[in-house]
Design a protein around this motif. Structure first.
Motif, PDB file in Angstrom:
ATOM      1  N   VAL A 166     -95.470  68.507  75.326  1.00 52.86           N
ATOM      2  CA  VAL A 166     -96.161  68.809  73.841  1.00 52.86           C
ATOM      3  C   VAL A 166     -95.616  67.784  73.001  1.00 52.86           C
ATOM      4  O   VAL A 166     -94.424  67.428  73.142  1.00 52.86           O
ATOM      5  CB  VAL A 166     -95.766  70.100  73.613  1.00 52.86           C
ATOM      6  CG1 VAL A 166     -96.092  70.627  72.102  1.00 52.86           C
ATOM      7  CG2 VAL A 166     -96.564  71.078  74.358  1.00 52.86           C
ATOM      8  N   VAL A 167     -96.209  67.288  72.208  1.00 54.16           N
ATOM      9  CA  VAL A 167     -95.817  66.045  71.382  1.00 54.16           C
ATOM     10  C   VAL A 167     -95.604  66.840  69.815  1.00 54.16           C
ATOM     11  O   VAL A 167     -96.661  67.171  69.184  1.00 54.16           O
ATOM     12  CB  VAL A 167     -96.761  64.805  70.934  1.00 54.16           C
ATOM     13  CG1 VAL A 167     -96.205  63.997  69.885  1.00 54.16           C
ATOM     14  CG2 VAL A 167     -96.749  64.253  72.465  1.00 54.16           C
ATOM     15  N   TRP A 168     -94.553  67.246  69.440  1.00 54.48           N
ATOM     16  CA  TRP A 168     -94.294  68.022  68.132  1.00 54.48           C
ATOM     17  C   TRP A 168     -94.526  66.849  66.855  1.00 54.48           C
ATOM     18  O   TRP A 168     -94.120  65.616  67.012  1.00 54.48           O
ATOM     19  CB  TRP A 168     -93.043  68.597  68.068  1.00 54.48           C
ATOM     20  CG  TRP A 168     -92.890  69.663  69.197  1.00 54.48           C
ATOM     21  CD1 TRP A 168     -92.251  69.373  70.486  1.00 54.48           C
ATOM     22  CD2 TRP A 168     -93.519  70.910  69.176  1.00 54.48           C
ATOM     23  NE1 TRP A 168     -92.625  70.744  71.305  1.00 54.48           N
ATOM     24  CE2 TRP A 168     -93.134  71.551  70.452  1.00 54.48           C
ATOM     25  CE3 TRP A 168     -94.264  71.393  68.003  1.00 54.48           C
ATOM     26  CZ2 TRP A 168     -93.563  72.829  70.539  1.00 54.48           C
ATOM     27  CZ3 TRP A 168     -94.657  72.820  68.591  1.00 54.48           C
ATOM     28  CH2 TRP A 168     -94.378  73.669  69.672  1.00 54.48           C
ATOM     29  N   PRO A 169     -94.893  67.372  65.920  1.00 58.03           N
ATOM     30  CA  PRO A 169     -95.344  66.351  64.877  1.00 58.03           C
ATOM     31  C   PRO A 169     -94.141  66.383  63.990  1.00 58.03           C
ATOM     32  O   PRO A 169     -92.818  67.056  64.059  1.00 58.03           O
ATOM     33  CB  PRO A 169     -96.202  67.289  64.034  1.00 58.03           C
ATOM     34  CG  PRO A 169     -95.959  68.465  64.269  1.00 58.03           C
ATOM     35  CD  PRO A 169     -95.823  68.559  65.462  1.00 58.03           C
ATOM     36  N   GLU A 201     -95.043  64.263  58.966  1.00 61.85           N
ATOM     37  CA  GLU A 201     -96.501  64.643  59.408  1.00 61.85           C
ATOM     38  C   GLU A 201     -96.657  66.310  58.916  1.00 61.85           C
ATOM     39  O   GLU A 201     -97.732  66.551  58.180  1.00 61.85           O
ATOM     40  CB  GLU A 201     -96.552  64.646  60.759  1.00 61.85           C
ATOM     41  CG  GLU A 201     -96.755  63.124  61.121  1.00 61.85           C
ATOM     42  CD  GLU A 201     -97.067  62.888  62.716  1.00 61.85           C
ATOM     43  OE1 GLU A 201     -97.574  61.903  63.034  1.00 61.85           O
ATOM     44  OE2 GLU A 201     -96.059  63.662  63.294  1.00 61.85           O
ATOM     45  N   THR A 202     -95.561  66.903  59.263  1.00 61.92           N
ATOM     46  CA  THR A 202     -95.697  68.518  58.803  1.00 61.92           C
ATOM     47  C   THR A 202     -95.874  68.663  57.336  1.00 61.92           C
ATOM     48  O   THR A 202     -96.711  69.226  56.761  1.00 61.92           O
ATOM     49  CB  THR A 202     -94.650  69.296  59.221  1.00 61.92           C
ATOM     50  OG1 THR A 202     -94.348  68.973  60.638  1.00 61.92           O
ATOM     51  CG2 THR A 202     -94.616  70.699  59.132  1.00 61.92           C
ATOM     52  N   THR A 203     -94.959  67.713  56.665  1.00 56.99           N
ATOM     53  CA  THR A 203     -94.936  67.923  55.255  1.00 56.99           C
ATOM     54  C   THR A 203     -96.312  67.382  54.496  1.00 56.99           C
ATOM     55  O   THR A 203     -96.851  68.174  53.746  1.00 56.99           O
ATOM     56  CB  THR A 203     -93.950  67.179  54.339  1.00 56.99           C
ATOM     57  OG1 THR A 203     -92.781  67.589  55.066  1.00 56.99           O
ATOM     58  CG2 THR A 203     -93.927  67.183  52.899  1.00 56.99           C
ATOM     59  N   THR A 204     -96.727  66.183  54.915  1.00 56.68           N
ATOM     60  CA  THR A 204     -98.148  65.765  54.528  1.00 56.68           C
ATOM     61  C   THR A 204     -99.265  66.768  54.814  1.00 56.68           C
ATOM     62  O   THR A 204    -100.077  66.699  54.072  1.00 56.68           O
ATOM     63  CB  THR A 204     -98.308  64.266  55.251  1.00 56.68           C
ATOM     64  OG1 THR A 204     -97.244  63.529  54.935  1.00 56.68           O
ATOM     65  CG2 THR A 204     -99.527  63.441  54.805  1.00 56.68           C
ATOM     66  N   THR A 205     -99.477  67.275  56.155  1.00 56.22           N
ATOM     67  CA  THR A 205    -100.299  67.947  56.332  1.00 56.22           C
ATOM     68  C   THR A 205    -100.066  69.421  55.477  1.00 56.22           C
ATOM     69  O   THR A 205    -101.407  69.808  55.145  1.00 56.22           O
ATOM     70  CB  THR A 205    -100.219  68.660  58.042  1.00 56.22           C
ATOM     71  OG1 THR A 205    -100.476  67.378  58.445  1.00 56.22           O
ATOM     72  CG2 THR A 205    -101.322  69.533  58.285  1.00 56.22           C
TER      73      THR A 205
END
Length: 64
Positions: free
Chosen positions: A20-23, A27-31
């Protein structure tokens, strides 16, 4: 299909979890910001559509 022992099952689960590649935090904030902005835009759009159709229905009912 062959039966898998609980130990083998756990090893397979761990092997898949390592893939698994975690963001990243960025990336999480932008999404999350994109989803929030899009949610507000869509809420305003549907509020407008609902208001327009509500007025049309009100006008049609007043004719009867």
């Amino acid at each position: 299909m062959a039966k898998i022992t609980p130990g083998e099952f756990m090893r397979q689960v761990q092997a898949e979890a390592r893939k698994v590649v975690w963001p990243s935090r960025q990336e999480t904030t932008t999404t999350a910001m994109f989803v929030g902005i899009l949610m507000v835009i869509l809420a305003l759009f549907f509020l407008g559509i609902d208001t327009v159709f509500g007025q049309i229905v009100h006008w049609l009912l007043s004719l009867a």
